[in-house]
Design a protein around this motif. Structure first.
Motif, PDB file in Angstrom:
ATOM      1  N   TYR A 194       1.135  -0.683  -0.414  1.00 48.19           N
ATOM      2  CA  TYR A 194      -0.051   0.050   0.211  1.00 48.19           C
ATOM      3  C   TYR A 194       0.876   0.865   0.063  1.00 48.19           C
ATOM      4  CZ  TYR A 194      -3.769   3.256   1.300  1.00 48.19           C
ATOM      5  OH  TYR A 194      -4.923   4.142   1.304  1.00 48.19           O
ATOM      6  N   LYS A 195       0.954   2.088  -1.579  1.00 49.35           N
ATOM      7  CA  LYS A 195       1.886   2.640  -1.080  1.00 49.35           C
ATOM      8  C   LYS A 195       3.389   3.241  -0.838  1.00 49.35           C
ATOM      9  CE  LYS A 195      -1.088   6.427  -0.123  1.00 49.35           C
ATOM     10  NZ  LYS A 195      -2.115   7.762   1.066  1.00 49.35           N
ATOM     11  N   GLN A 247      -3.032  -2.369   9.119  1.00 46.52           N
ATOM     12  CA  GLN A 247      -3.494  -1.461   8.812  1.00 46.52           C
ATOM     13  C   GLN A 247      -2.440  -0.192   9.586  1.00 46.52           C
ATOM     14  OE1 GLN A 247      -6.261   0.747  11.518  1.00 46.52           O
ATOM     15  NE2 GLN A 247      -6.628   2.382  10.330  1.00 46.52           N
ATOM     16  N   LEU A 256      -2.039   2.923   6.080  1.00 52.03           N
ATOM     17  CA  LEU A 256      -3.321   2.482   5.870  1.00 52.03           C
ATOM     18  C   LEU A 256      -5.062   3.470   6.077  1.00 52.03           C
ATOM     19  CD1 LEU A 256      -4.990  -1.127   4.010  1.00 52.03           C
ATOM     20  CD2 LEU A 256      -6.819   1.112   5.270  1.00 52.03           C
ATOM     21  N   SER A 270      -6.132   5.116  -3.905  1.00 50.04           N
ATOM     22  CA  SER A 270      -5.226   4.414  -3.525  1.00 50.04           C
ATOM     23  C   SER A 270      -6.113   3.459  -3.119  1.00 50.04           C
ATOM     24  CB  SER A 270      -4.257   5.134  -1.819  1.00 50.04           C
ATOM     25  OG  SER A 270      -3.775   6.237  -2.421  1.00 50.04           O
ATOM     26  N   ASP A 271      -4.924   2.178  -3.832  1.00 51.85           N
ATOM     27  CA  ASP A 271      -5.702   0.650  -3.475  1.00 51.85           C
ATOM     28  C   ASP A 271      -4.506   0.002  -2.922  1.00 51.85           C
ATOM     29  OD1 ASP A 271      -8.068   1.325  -4.560  1.00 51.85           O
ATOM     30  OD2 ASP A 271      -7.798   0.174  -6.733  1.00 51.85           O
ATOM     31  N   LEU A 272      -4.902  -0.920  -2.380  1.00 50.96           N
ATOM     32  CA  LEU A 272      -3.921  -2.409  -1.935  1.00 50.96           C
ATOM     33  C   LEU A 272      -3.319  -2.839  -3.245  1.00 50.96           C
ATOM     34  CD1 LEU A 272      -5.754  -4.083   1.390  1.00 50.96           C
ATOM     35  CD2 LEU A 272      -3.885  -2.762   0.927  1.00 50.96           C
ATOM     36  N   SER A 305      -5.148  -5.720  -7.304  1.00 52.91           N
ATOM     37  CA  SER A 305      -5.301  -4.999  -6.853  1.00 52.91           C
ATOM     38  C   SER A 305      -6.702  -5.121  -6.238  1.00 52.91           C
ATOM     39  CB  SER A 305      -5.254  -3.589  -7.282  1.00 52.91           C
ATOM     40  OG  SER A 305      -6.646  -3.294  -8.622  1.00 52.91           O
ATOM     41  N   HIS A 337      -9.932  -2.204  -3.089  1.00 51.24           N
ATOM     42  CA  HIS A 337      -9.480  -0.807  -2.234  1.00 51.24           C
ATOM     43  C   HIS A 337     -10.055  -1.896  -1.000  1.00 51.24           C
ATOM     44  CE1 HIS A 337     -10.047   2.934  -1.168  1.00 51.24           C
ATOM     45  NE2 HIS A 337     -10.958   3.013  -1.249  1.00 51.24           N
TER      46      HIS A 337
END
Length: 408
Positions: free
Chosen positions: A105-106, A153, A158, A165-167, A190, A192
């Motif tokens: 994530y990011k 998280q 997260l 922004s998605d996983l 991906s 969300h």
């Protein structure tokens, strides 16, 4: 009325020549009273905490879980699985496909558990009570969503409110060999995040996703990892467990909640029994005060013992008088103490006047759970120790009688 009981009752409530005997008897009763009440209250609070913890676990821990005895997955084929789905005793039947995967994530990444669940999963009770952010949504308008554990998280920082922004989830391809491009060795999907749940570390490293998403990610067309079953209220879990075990045989592991969380149940039980043993020692010391009380009473009633002996009372009757006296002191304190503990626990259950520390999101006041077995256990513990102490004291009365006879 039984002679020994009648005399013992008169001795218990009548005036003594020495006021110290009344005080010692009162202290003995008070000691047993406080010990019994404390045991009831503390064991009930432990039961309450146990119920709170298990209720949180039970949202994600099914009453029955079916797993393969070898390998990670199995195909639920055959007439018995079809029959199981239609079983009227079952409240919730969820198929699960799960495996560890890399979650990004990011700029953050974390290796967690991806748990794909069938549609029945969302029909479980109290799912929303586990949510600390967002909502427990897995599908909406044909779009797949994920619900993330609080541990995931925390590691990934997260934000479920960030719509852009998605996983990114990476799972190794089946049978993939060495490739020039390492990215070709992974299936990347991906999704969300719609919400964040929090239960306990064991579950909080999980990302829950729809079954079709998990199948695409793990390249598993029909196999599943386990079947999770909740029964309707009133149905016997043990009976159902034994029936399924017999039908499926050694090819599958059928686990109830205790078998799924053996360590948790051992910890909860060991803590409760450790406290019980410590407080029981205190209660035993309080009960042994009866020896001192009865010893003083024997000395005070020497003349009565001599009179009873002279009119034909045997040693058995005299011993029985002081034995019953000791039992009455102990049981008066025990029963009144348990009654006081019961009243306190009922008041705490209804009014919750003793609060937990501020900021506790689980429960506002100390939880209480009453069990009949606790009352029975305490009663028989006090009774057992009282038999010993009263027996010791009754022997002293006989020795006193023999001493007076020798003097005469």
């Amino acid at each position: 009325m039984n002679t020994s009981f009648y005399i013992a009752k008169r001795y218990l409530f009548s005036k003594k020549s020495l006021n110290a005997i009344n005080i010692i008897s009162g202290i003995s009763v008070l000691g047993v009273f406080v010990g019994s009440a404390a045991l009831i209250v503390i064991l009930s609070v432990f039961n309450g905490f146990e119920n709170v913890v298990l209720s949180m676990y039970n949202t994600f821990t099914p009453e029955i879980r079916i797993e393969p005895s070898s390998g990670k997955t199995f195909y639920p084929e055959g007439p018995y699985f079809s029959e199981l789905k239609r079983d009227k005793r079952i409240e919730n039947y969820t198929e699960v496909l799960q495996e560890k995967a890399l979650i990004r994530y990011k700029d953050g990444q974390y290796i967690g558990v991806i748990k794909g669940v069938s549609n029945d999963f969302l029909r479980r009770y109290q799912l929303d009570s586990t949510i600390i952010e967002g909502s427990f949504t897995l599908k909406k308008g044909g779009t797949n969503y994920a619900v993330v554990g609080s541990l995931v998280q925390s590691y990934l920082s997260l934000n479920v409110n960030d719509q852009f922004s998605d996983l990114m989830i990476y799972s190794p391809r089946k049978g993939a060999g060495n490739s020039i491009n390492p990215a070709d060795e992974f299936v990347v999907k991906s999704i969300h995040p719609a919400g964040v749940f929090q239960i306990q570390q064991q579950f909080d490293e999980t990302v829950i996703v729809p079954m079709n998403f998990a199948r695409d990610l793990l390249e598993e067309e029909r196999n599943i990892s386990s079947i999770e079953i909740y029964l309707k209220k009133g149905e016997s879990v043990d009976k159902f467990h034994d029936e399924v075990s017999k039908k499926l045989g050694d090819a599958f592991l059928i686990k109830d909640r205790v078998q799924q969380n053996e360590l948790l149940y051992k910890i909860l039980n060991s803590e409760k029994w450790a406290i019980f043993i410590i407080l029981t020692f205190v209660l035993i010391i309080a009960v042994f005060n009866i020896v001192g009380s009865l010893t003083m009473l024997v000395l005070d009633k020497k003349k009565d013992i001599a009179i009873l002996s002279s009119i034909g009372a045997g040693t058995a009757l005299i011993r029985k008088i002081f034995f019953i006296e000791g039992m009455m002191i102990a049981l008066t304190g025990c029963i009144s103490g348990m009654l006081a503990g019961l009243i306190f626990c009922l008041l705490q259950q209804h009014y919750g006047f003793i609060k937990m520390a501020e900021g506790n999101a689980i429960t506002e006041s100390y939880p209480v759970g009453l069990k009949v077995t606790d009352f029975i256990l305490i009663f028989f513990t006090v009774t057992g120790v009282s038999v010993i102490t009263s027996g010791i004291s009754s022997r002293l009365s006989v020795k006193s009688l023999r001493g007076m006879k020798e003097e005469l």
